[in-house]
Structure formats: structure tokens, C-alpha cells
Design an enzyme around this catalytic site. Structure first.
Site, short mmCIF file in Angstrom:
data_model
loop_
_atom_site.label_atom_id
_atom_site.label_comp_id
_atom_site.label_asym_id
_atom_site.label_seq_id
_atom_site.Cartn_x
_atom_site.Cartn_y
_atom_site.Cartn_z
N ASP A 1 104.48 38.39 31.81
CA ASP A 1 104.30 37.00 31.34
C ASP A 1 105.50 36.50 30.57
O ASP A 1 105.68 35.31 30.38
CB ASP A 1 103.05 36.89 30.47
CG ASP A 1 101.82 36.82 31.35
OD1 ASP A 1 101.51 37.84 32.00
OD2 ASP A 1 101.21 35.75 31.44
N ARG B 1 97.55 28.33 26.81
CA ARG B 1 97.70 29.79 26.75
C ARG B 1 99.09 30.10 26.17
O ARG B 1 100.08 29.53 26.63
CB ARG B 1 97.54 30.42 28.15
CG ARG B 1 96.14 30.17 28.74
CD ARG B 1 95.85 31.06 29.92
NE ARG B 1 95.70 32.44 29.53
CZ ARG B 1 95.69 33.45 30.41
NH1 ARG B 1 95.84 33.22 31.69
NH2 ARG B 1 95.53 34.69 29.99
N ARG C 1 95.35 31.25 36.84
CA ARG C 1 95.93 32.19 35.88
C ARG C 1 97.09 32.89 36.55
O ARG C 1 97.32 32.70 37.73
CB ARG C 1 94.89 33.18 35.32
CG ARG C 1 93.84 33.57 36.28
CD ARG C 1 93.82 34.90 36.97
NE ARG C 1 94.86 35.81 36.73
CZ ARG C 1 95.68 36.25 37.69
NH1 ARG C 1 95.55 35.84 38.93
NH2 ARG C 1 96.61 37.13 37.42
N GLY C 2 97.80 33.70 35.76
CA GLY C 2 99.04 34.30 36.27
C GLY C 2 100.19 33.42 35.81
O GLY C 2 100.13 32.19 35.95
N ASN D 1 102.95 41.97 29.14
CA ASN D 1 102.14 41.86 30.36
C ASN D 1 100.70 42.23 30.02
O ASN D 1 100.37 42.60 28.88
CB ASN D 1 102.70 42.76 31.47
CG ASN D 1 102.04 42.45 32.82
OD1 ASN D 1 101.92 41.29 33.19
ND2 ASN D 1 101.59 43.46 33.53
N GLN E 1 91.05 41.49 36.75
CA GLN E 1 91.89 40.80 37.74
C GLN E 1 92.22 41.73 38.92
O GLN E 1 92.41 41.26 40.05
CB GLN E 1 93.21 40.33 37.10
CG GLN E 1 93.07 39.18 36.14
CD GLN E 1 92.95 39.64 34.71
OE1 GLN E 1 92.41 40.72 34.44
NE2 GLN E 1 93.40 38.84 33.78
#
Ligand code: MRU
Length: 337
Positions: free
Chosen positions: A235, A87, A51-52, A245, A194
């Protein structure tokens, strides 16, 4: 200067495969998950093994190499659709896919190279460039921290979320290496945690002075004068400077405005989406209710309660003091080209 935390490693060979550190299991277990085909890569992105924003772009690039290696060029579009459906919010995913598609479109077999090898070189380049861009962002940001500072950050934007080093957490690392970090405040980042799970793990691993707080404590420590700056990742940056974000980012920006604390966003150029005019056009991923109603598999909310779980929010560009990229620091009014 190279962070030893990377989310993905390549097992060279013929065929090659990729391994990803399972970010769902960190920090309690360090387990690497092997992906030998594009379906496994897509599943790893969707289920947040990886992720990220930059990291999922890198993973998707390798997914495309594996797709073409296994199924040939003709099946490319169906695997592009599969990866693109994992995503919706992070533009890096679509940016990396487009970059790989261009390699296929411009490929000329007469040049004597193999398409899969050429795609693998491109994926390796995307990976390495991301790490280099993060290091450069770290350098760019040093001018902002002339005295030892207490920086608050949200979510995980470190080596785990990128090609290594990190965006916002990379800047925290650089400030620390320059002797200008008093400490980093880590928001736990409800509901997916996270911050508590991943950023705390990275900071401990690297000896970065850090204090974990729950998200709703941020205003309290700002009011007490204990936060000098906030730095988050993003993001997707819209053309007008609005940024999407991790959920909770907007609240931090509003708090910063009230307390007159600079609010910075770290964004490699690959996260700037000039095709999206404003933040309200960014698709916000809606995630499962279970991630709110349960913690570590244990139910904490009553059965039957209505739940909403937007995974990201949008912060208006006017609340952002500066967007720190590898090419320099942008501020309002934003012109990225
Ligand atoms: O849902 P996640 O964990 O993928 O969200 C990550 C973030 O919101 C990060 O802040 C963003 O991707 C920037 S990471 C360098």
C-alpha cells in the site's frame, strides 16, 4: 493479454457514472454497485466495496470528476478532503487525488476544453496506465522465475485490487502464462479474508493452479520445502524501502528470512512514497473489532473481549529481496529516484 477482472467500470453518458463490483459480497454474489456522485464513491472506498491500493486511487480519481461535474471547481477542496479521509494507508489514494488536483490547477479554459471532460480523460488515463504498469511488472518479474515455481501470496492484489491484471497476483499470472508456475499458495488473509474470498475467486476464474491455506500454515509449508518464493503487493513504499502491506506480511518476510526464501514486493511507481522517509511514519489503518470477533456476521469471540485490529503492518526494506516495479527491480539499499 488482458485480465477480464476489473473492479470498476464506467457507464458512459452525460452525466457518466461508475459501477464497482461489490468486493464485500464476492465470491458468493457478483453484484455491481452504481456510484453516481462523489459521496457514493467515498462511501464505496470506506466500506471496502472497492479496495486494494491502486483500485482505490482509480476510484478516487473518478470521484473527483463526479464532484466537479456536480458541484463545480470551487467545492473541490471539500470533496478532496472527503475522499482523502476514507482510508489512510494506501498512498495511491493521495497520489491519484494530487494528480487530479494538478489537472484543475493547470486547466486553461482558453484551450477550448471542458474541465469535467479533461478530468474524465485523466481518470481514464490513471485507470489504463495502472493496467499497463501491471502487465509490465509481470514482464519484469519473469527473469526471476526460470524454473517451475510454487509462489505464496497474501491478501488480494489481482485485477480486483488494481486497474486490471494485478500487481503481485499479476506477476503470478504472468509466470503462469510463461509456463513457470507450479502453483500459487493463497494465504486466506485473516481477518478480512481477501485471500480466501477474492484471490481464490480470481485464480479459479483464470485457471491458475492454486491452493488455499490459512495464514498460520505458511511456515509449515516453507519448512517442508514447498514454497519457492513469496510475492506480495504493498500500500505504500517508504523512501528507505520499508513497505506497508496487509497485516501478516511482516510475519511472512521474517519466515522467508529464516527459510532463505526470496521475498518480493510488487509495487507500481505510484505506490512509492518518497516523501515518507521510513516505514514507521506510515499511518496504519485501525479497523473494527467486529471483523475479528465475527465471521460472515456470526459472532465467534466472547462479548467483552478486548480486540486490536491493525489492517496493515510494516516490513523493513532489509527483509525485501526485491521491489518489482514497471521500471525495473529495486533492491537494498533502495534509491527510487
Ligand atoms: O485492505 P485492503 O484489502 O485494501 O488491502 C489491500 C492490500 O493490502 C494489498 O496487498 C495492496 O493494496 C496492494 S494491491 C495491488
Amino acid at each position: 493479454m488482458k485480465s477480464d477482472v476489473v473492479p470498476i467500470r464506467i457507464l458512459e453518458g452525460s452525466p457518466f457514472s461508475v459501477e464497482m463490483i461489490d468486493q464485500k459480497k464476492l465470491p458468493l454474489e457478483e453484484v455491481w454497485v452504481k456510484c453516481e456522485n462523489v459521496n457514493e464513491v467515498a462511501a464505496a472506498i470506506k466500506t471496502m466495496v472497492i479496495r486494494g491500493a491502486p483500485a482505490i486511487g482509480i476510484a478516487a480519481a473518478y470521484g473527483i470528476v463526479l464532484a466537479v461535474a456536480e458541484h463545480g471547481e470551487d467545492a473541490l477542496e471539500s470533496y478532496v478532503s472527503l475522499l482523502a479521509s476514507t482510508r489512510p494507508t494506501a498512498v495511491n489514494l493521495f497520489w491519484a487525488i494530487d494528480r487530479m488536483k494538478k489537472v484543475v490547477a493547470n486547466f486553461d479554459p482558453a484551450e477550448g476544453q471542458d474541465l469535467v471532460e479533461r478530468l474524465k480523460v485523466e481518470a481514464d488515463t490513471i485507470f489504463e496506465e495502472d493496467r499497463q504498469n501491471n502487465l509490465e511488472m509481470g514482464k519484469q518479474a519473469l527473469s526471476l522465475f526460470r524454473t517451475p515455481s510454487r509462489i505464496l501470496t497474501h491478501c488480494n492484489t489481482g485485477g480486483l485490487a488494481t486497474g486490471g491484471f494485478g500487481t503481485a497476483l499479476g506477476i503470478v499470472r504472468s509466470v503462469h502464462h510463461a509456463g513457470m508456475l507450479k502453483k500459487v499458495w493463497i494465504d486466506e488473509t485473516r481477518p478480512y479474508l481477501q485471500g480466501a474470498r477474492l484471490t481464490a475467486w480470481e485464480c479459479l476464474k483464470d485457471g491458475i493452479p492454486a491452493t488455499l491455506i490459512s495464514d498460520n500454515m505458511a511456515g509449515h509449508f516453507m519448512q517442508k520445502g514447498q514454497v519457492d518464493a513469496v510475492i506480495v503487493g504493498t500500500d505504500r513504499v517508504a523512501a528507505n524501502g520499508d513497505i506497508a502491506n496487509k497485516i501478516g506480511t511482516y510475519s511472512l518476510a521474517v519466515l522467508c528470512k529464516f527459510h532463505k526464501i526470496p521475498f518480493y514486493v510488487a509495487a507500481p511507481i505510484s505506490t512509492i512514497d518518497s516523501d515518507t522517509a521510513t516505514g514507521d511514519l506510515i499511518e496504519i489503518e485501525q479497523r473494527s473489532a467486529d471483523e475479528l470477533t465475527h465471521i460472515a456476521g456470526q459472532r465467534i469471540a466472547p462479548v467483552g473481549i478486548d480486540v486490536l485490529h491493525p489492517a496493515f503492518d510494516v516490513t523493513p526494506g532489509e527483509l525485501v529481496t526485491g521491489i518489482i516495479s514497471e521500471k525495473g527491480i529495486f533492491s537494498s539499499p533502495y534509491h527510487f529516484t
